[in-house]
Scaffold this motif. Structure first.
Motif, mmCIF file in Angstrom:
data_model
loop_
_atom_site.group_PDB
_atom_site.id
_atom_site.type_symbol
_atom_site.label_atom_id
_atom_site.label_comp_id
_atom_site.label_asym_id
_atom_site.label_seq_id
_atom_site.Cartn_x
_atom_site.Cartn_y
_atom_site.Cartn_z
ATOM 1 N N GLY A 21 -14.614 8.686 -1.337
ATOM 2 C CA GLY A 21 -13.270 8.372 -0.863
ATOM 3 C C GLY A 21 -13.160 6.983 -0.263
ATOM 4 N N TRP A 22 -12.202 6.837 0.637
ATOM 5 C CA TRP A 22 -11.922 5.542 1.260
ATOM 6 C C TRP A 22 -12.342 5.560 2.727
ATOM 7 C CZ3 TRP A 22 -6.420 3.507 -0.426
ATOM 8 C CH2 TRP A 22 -6.373 3.402 -1.828
ATOM 9 N N SER B 247 1.330 4.884 2.749
ATOM 10 C CA SER B 247 1.305 6.313 2.482
ATOM 11 C C SER B 247 -0.066 6.750 1.971
ATOM 12 C CB SER B 247 2.376 6.670 1.453
ATOM 13 O OG SER B 247 2.268 8.021 1.044
ATOM 14 N N ARG B 248 -0.673 5.949 1.100
ATOM 15 C CA ARG B 248 -1.988 6.283 0.558
ATOM 16 C C ARG B 248 -3.081 6.132 1.612
ATOM 17 N NH1 ARG B 248 1.554 5.608 -2.892
ATOM 18 N NH2 ARG B 248 1.440 6.311 -5.071
ATOM 19 N N LEU B 249 -2.912 5.152 2.480
ATOM 20 C CA LEU B 249 -3.895 4.950 3.546
ATOM 21 C C LEU B 249 -3.873 6.097 4.562
ATOM 22 C CD1 LEU B 249 -3.471 1.126 4.289
ATOM 23 C CD2 LEU B 249 -5.322 2.236 3.036
ATOM 24 N N MET B 250 -2.788 6.822 4.607
ATOM 25 C CA MET B 250 -2.650 7.915 5.565
ATOM 26 C C MET B 250 -3.009 9.271 4.961
ATOM 27 S SD MET B 250 0.876 6.640 7.440
ATOM 28 C CE MET B 250 0.898 7.991 8.628
ATOM 29 N N ASP B 251 -3.516 9.279 3.735
ATOM 30 C CA ASP B 251 -3.899 10.529 3.089
ATOM 31 C C ASP B 251 -5.239 11.004 3.654
ATOM 32 O OD1 ASP B 251 -4.579 12.631 1.488
ATOM 33 O OD2 ASP B 251 -4.338 11.571 -0.415
ATOM 34 N N ALA C 284 -6.905 13.562 3.120
ATOM 35 C CA ALA C 284 -7.786 14.224 2.167
ATOM 36 C C ALA C 284 -8.729 13.238 1.490
ATOM 37 C CB ALA C 284 -6.959 14.952 1.112
ATOM 38 N N LEU C 285 -8.369 11.972 1.475
ATOM 39 C CA LEU C 285 -9.177 10.960 0.809
ATOM 40 C C LEU C 285 -9.711 9.909 1.775
ATOM 41 C CD1 LEU C 285 -10.141 9.695 -1.933
ATOM 42 C CD2 LEU C 285 -8.068 8.302 -1.850
ATOM 43 N N VAL C 286 -8.934 9.584 2.803
ATOM 44 C CA VAL C 286 -9.236 8.439 3.659
ATOM 45 C C VAL C 286 -9.834 8.870 4.997
ATOM 46 C CG1 VAL C 286 -8.294 6.365 4.746
ATOM 47 C CG2 VAL C 286 -7.310 7.196 2.588
#
Length: 245
Positions: free
Chosen positions: A101-102, A218-222, A224-226
């Motif tokens: 992930g990130w 929005s993606r940075l706040m996921d 499940a991944l970050v």
């Protein structure tokens, strides 16, 4: 079984150190009977393989853009500055072992987030991974430069390398000047890696991620991944950093 064969294979120039196995030829001959698929075929000596690996390592170092941070490691990082820095150090260490992930590192200037990101990148570079490190403002400048008539690099090639890297480090997200073009390029890059779940490390001084384009934020706040690490209360170490000789 492999035996030495120097016929017609000796190097034209005298090497500085001669391999004791192939005597500088670089290749060996398989001791197999006539009719065997390997009969008469040169086989690369182990010194040739070592040379190939070192060449590959140098190519990866050149591509990585880690030159200025080549010495950044976990060994020369002091995690005992504050509890938040110590936690960030441990999270980064764990991520370096299994970069799933990130990893988002948030903190003020000089708190150590770039050092930790580079330490992870250097560890994976040493393992032979294709690692790319770039400051976001520099990345955008490079992408713009590919459109110049005298550019030696094609935009698609540069962008593809960033998208497909085994590990990508984007340093100082949010410091770039916002524009529709810049926002779109960053979104295209991060959205591709987001959908592909490619390991990505992002550092930013922006404590609240304010001003970062909505789709990227929005993606940075996921969750499940970050994995997000905030350097709470960490001070800038640079004014007190000992002079390096």
């Amino acid at each position: 079984v492999v035996v030495r064969d120097q016929s017609a294979l000796l190097a034209t120039s005298t090497p500085t150190s001669i391999c004791p196995v192939c005597k500088g030829a670089g290749y060996l001959r398989a001791n197999v009977p006539y009719g065997h698929p390997n009969f008469g075929k040169p086989i690369a000596c182990e010194c040739k393989e070592a040379e190939r690996k070192e060449k590959r390592r140098q190519q990866l170092r050149d591509i990585s853009n880690l030159g200025a941070f080549s010495n950044a490691s976990f060994k020369n990082f002091n995690p005992n500055v504050s509890p938040s820095v110590k936690r960030a150090y441990q999270v980064a260490l764990d991520y370096a072992e299994d970069p799933y992930g990130w990893l988002l590192l948030i903190g003020k200037n000089g708190c150590g987030k770039t050092h930790l990101a580079a330490a992870i990148a250097n560890r994976h570079l040493a393992r032979g991974s294709l690692v790319l490190f770039t400051v976001v403002t520099d990345l955008l400048d490079h992408l713009r430069a590919t459109f110049a008539p005298n550019s030696t690099e094609v935009y698609d090639q540069l962008f593809a390398r960033m998208r497909e890297a085994e590990l990508l480090v984007l340093d100082d997200l949010g410091a770039q000047q916002s524009s529709p073009w810049a926002n779109e390029k960053l979104f295209q890059l991060l959205n591709y890696r987001y959908n592909s779940r490619f390991p990505t490390i992002i550092t930013t001084n922006n404590l609240g991620l304010q001003g970062i384009e909505d789709r990227v934020r929005s993606r940075l706040m996921d969750a499940a991944l970050v994995t997000t690490v905030t350097f709470d209360g960490a001070q800038d170490y640079r004014p007190h950093n000992p002079r390096r000789e």
